[in-house]
Design a protein around this motif. Structure first.
Motif, mmCIF file in Angstrom:
data_model
loop_
_atom_site.group_PDB
_atom_site.id
_atom_site.type_symbol
_atom_site.label_atom_id
_atom_site.label_comp_id
_atom_site.label_asym_id
_atom_site.label_seq_id
_atom_site.Cartn_x
_atom_site.Cartn_y
_atom_site.Cartn_z
ATOM 1 N N LEU A 57 0.841 -1.197 0.000
ATOM 2 C CA LEU A 57 0.000 0.000 0.000
ATOM 3 C C LEU A 57 0.880 1.253 0.000
ATOM 4 N N PHE A 58 0.626 2.142 -0.959
ATOM 5 C CA PHE A 58 1.425 3.373 -1.058
ATOM 6 C C PHE A 58 0.635 4.418 -1.828
ATOM 7 N N ILE A 59 1.100 5.656 -1.707
ATOM 8 C CA ILE A 59 0.539 6.766 -2.481
ATOM 9 C C ILE A 59 1.713 7.491 -3.129
ATOM 10 N N PRO A 60 1.744 7.562 -4.470
ATOM 11 C CA PRO A 60 2.835 8.314 -5.116
ATOM 12 C C PRO A 60 2.650 9.812 -4.879
ATOM 13 N N LEU A 61 3.748 10.499 -4.606
ATOM 14 C CA LEU A 61 3.685 11.932 -4.314
ATOM 15 C C LEU A 61 3.862 12.798 -5.569
ATOM 16 N N GLN A 62 4.080 12.141 -6.699
ATOM 17 C CA GLN A 62 4.218 12.867 -7.967
ATOM 18 C C GLN A 62 3.238 12.271 -8.969
ATOM 19 N N LYS A 63 2.758 13.119 -9.880
ATOM 20 C CA LYS A 63 1.828 12.634 -10.909
ATOM 21 C C LYS A 63 2.564 11.884 -12.017
ATOM 22 N N THR A 64 3.737 12.388 -12.394
ATOM 23 C CA THR A 64 4.529 11.748 -13.458
ATOM 24 C C THR A 64 5.983 11.652 -13.026
ATOM 25 N N VAL A 65 6.681 10.687 -13.644
ATOM 26 C CA VAL A 65 8.104 10.479 -13.379
ATOM 27 C C VAL A 65 8.791 10.307 -14.730
ATOM 28 N N ASP A 66 9.983 10.890 -14.841
ATOM 29 C CA ASP A 66 10.750 10.711 -16.072
ATOM 30 C C ASP A 66 11.463 9.364 -16.012
ATOM 31 N N THR A 83 4.378 0.289 -10.166
ATOM 32 C CA THR A 83 4.425 -0.431 -8.883
ATOM 33 C C THR A 83 5.342 0.316 -7.923
ATOM 34 N N LEU A 84 5.346 -0.097 -6.680
ATOM 35 C CA LEU A 84 6.184 0.528 -5.661
ATOM 36 C C LEU A 84 7.667 0.386 -6.007
ATOM 37 N N ALA A 85 8.061 -0.787 -6.466
ATOM 38 C CA ALA A 85 9.469 -1.012 -6.826
ATOM 39 C C ALA A 85 9.876 -0.123 -7.995
ATOM 40 N N GLU A 86 9.004 0.030 -8.998
ATOM 41 C CA GLU A 86 9.309 0.888 -10.148
ATOM 42 C C GLU A 86 9.423 2.353 -9.728
ATOM 43 N N LEU A 87 8.531 2.793 -8.845
ATOM 44 C CA LEU A 87 8.589 4.179 -8.375
ATOM 45 C C LEU A 87 9.877 4.449 -7.593
ATOM 46 N N GLU A 88 10.253 3.512 -6.735
ATOM 47 C CA GLU A 88 11.484 3.692 -5.961
ATOM 48 C C GLU A 88 12.707 3.665 -6.870
ATOM 49 N N ALA A 89 12.695 2.815 -7.903
ATOM 50 C CA ALA A 89 13.816 2.755 -8.845
ATOM 51 C C ALA A 89 13.917 4.045 -9.649
ATOM 52 N N ALA A 90 12.781 4.672 -9.923
ATOM 53 C CA ALA A 90 12.777 5.918 -10.689
ATOM 54 C C ALA A 90 13.095 7.127 -9.806
ATOM 55 N N GLY A 91 13.166 6.909 -8.490
ATOM 56 C CA GLY A 91 13.487 8.008 -7.582
ATOM 57 C C GLY A 91 12.304 8.883 -7.249
ATOM 58 N N ALA A 92 11.100 8.370 -7.409
ATOM 59 C CA ALA A 92 9.903 9.156 -7.119
ATOM 60 C C ALA A 92 9.616 9.129 -5.625
ATOM 61 N N GLY A 93 9.015 10.200 -5.140
ATOM 62 C CA GLY A 93 8.594 10.244 -3.738
ATOM 63 C C GLY A 93 7.369 9.379 -3.542
ATOM 64 N N VAL A 94 7.415 8.549 -2.507
ATOM 65 C CA VAL A 94 6.324 7.606 -2.268
ATOM 66 C C VAL A 94 5.953 7.650 -0.785
ATOM 67 N N PHE A 95 4.664 7.768 -0.505
ATOM 68 C CA PHE A 95 4.138 7.721 0.856
ATOM 69 C C PHE A 95 3.726 6.277 1.112
ATOM 70 N N LYS A 96 4.559 5.497 1.851
ATOM 71 C CA LYS A 96 4.329 4.063 2.059
ATOM 72 C C LYS A 96 3.569 3.836 3.369
ATOM 73 N N TYR A 97 2.265 4.036 3.337
ATOM 74 C CA TYR A 97 1.491 3.860 4.558
ATOM 75 C C TYR A 97 1.286 2.389 4.915
ATOM 76 N N GLY A 98 1.447 1.486 3.960
ATOM 77 C CA GLY A 98 1.371 0.051 4.247
ATOM 78 C C GLY A 98 2.515 -0.401 5.142
ATOM 79 N N ALA A 99 3.703 0.136 4.895
ATOM 80 C CA ALA A 99 4.847 -0.190 5.748
ATOM 81 C C ALA A 99 4.617 0.334 7.165
ATOM 82 N N PHE A 100 3.961 1.490 7.276
ATOM 83 C CA PHE A 100 3.639 2.028 8.596
ATOM 84 C C PHE A 100 2.646 1.128 9.321
#
Length: 190
Positions: A57-66, A83-100
């Motif tokens: 469970l996560f919420i991306p903090l950006q609408k688009t990523v290069d 996916t969460l892994a793709e967003l983290e690999a792209a360096g996008a900000g992610v609000f990971k409330y599932g980890a919380f």
């Protein structure tokens, strides 16, 4: 400097400090077990019941990523389909409330296990102990002014009322005359 090291040695070798350090080490090792219980046993059961996996469970903090395409060009991609892994690999900000949520579950389980452990240890340590008898009262209430006075008092210090005299136990070594109430404290003149 020598005094400083002597004081530090005295502090570090106290029983409390050693006990605390052992507890911290055991607690750290125990944390790995609790994390495994939560991750491998409880989360799958919760995701069966709730039909959700908390770790994803996560919420991306950006609408688009290069993101680089096949030609190596940077192309903006919507974060809604990543996916969460793709967003983290792209360096996008992610609000990971599932980890919380997983961390909160870990904490609750750890607190429960520690509570049960301490409760069990306290029960074992109190197993052979007898309950102490309550101490005899040292004060009583004056029936007239309701203030606290010494248990052996014959008059109230506050209102000077006459109080009941408590019964005094007789001494075992008292002479027969003392038991009868005869005073024999004076010496006879010769």
């Amino acid at each position: 400097m020598k005094k400083f090291f002597a004081e530090f040695k005295a502090f570090a070798l106290k029983g409390n400090v050693l006990d605390l350090s052992v507890a911290v080490i055991i607690g750290a090792a125990f944390q790995a077990i609790i994390n495994s219980v939560v991750k491998d046993l409880i989360n799958p059961l919760l995701s069966l019941i709730l039909k959700a996996d908390f770790s994803g469970l996560f919420i991306p903090l950006q609408k688009t990523v290069d993101v680089a395409n096949e030609a190596g060009e940077m192309v903006p991609v919507s974060t809604d389909t990543m996916t969460l892994a793709e967003l983290e690999a792209a360096g996008a900000g992610v609000f990971k409330y599932g980890a919380f949520i997983n961390a909160v579950i870990n904490f609750v389980i750890m607190a429960l296990v520690i509570f049960l452990l301490v409760k069990g240890i306290n029960k074992l340590t109190n197993l052979g102990k007898k309950e102490e008898e309550p101490a005899a009262p040292t004060t009583k209430k004056c029936p007239f002014c309701m203030s606290e006075v010494d248990i052996n008092a014959t008059r109230c210090a506050h209102c000077t009322s006459q109080l009941e005299v408590p019964e005094i136990e007789e001494k075992k070594s008292a002479s027969p005359n003392e038991k009868k109430g005869v005073f024999s404290g004076f010496r006879k003149n010769k």
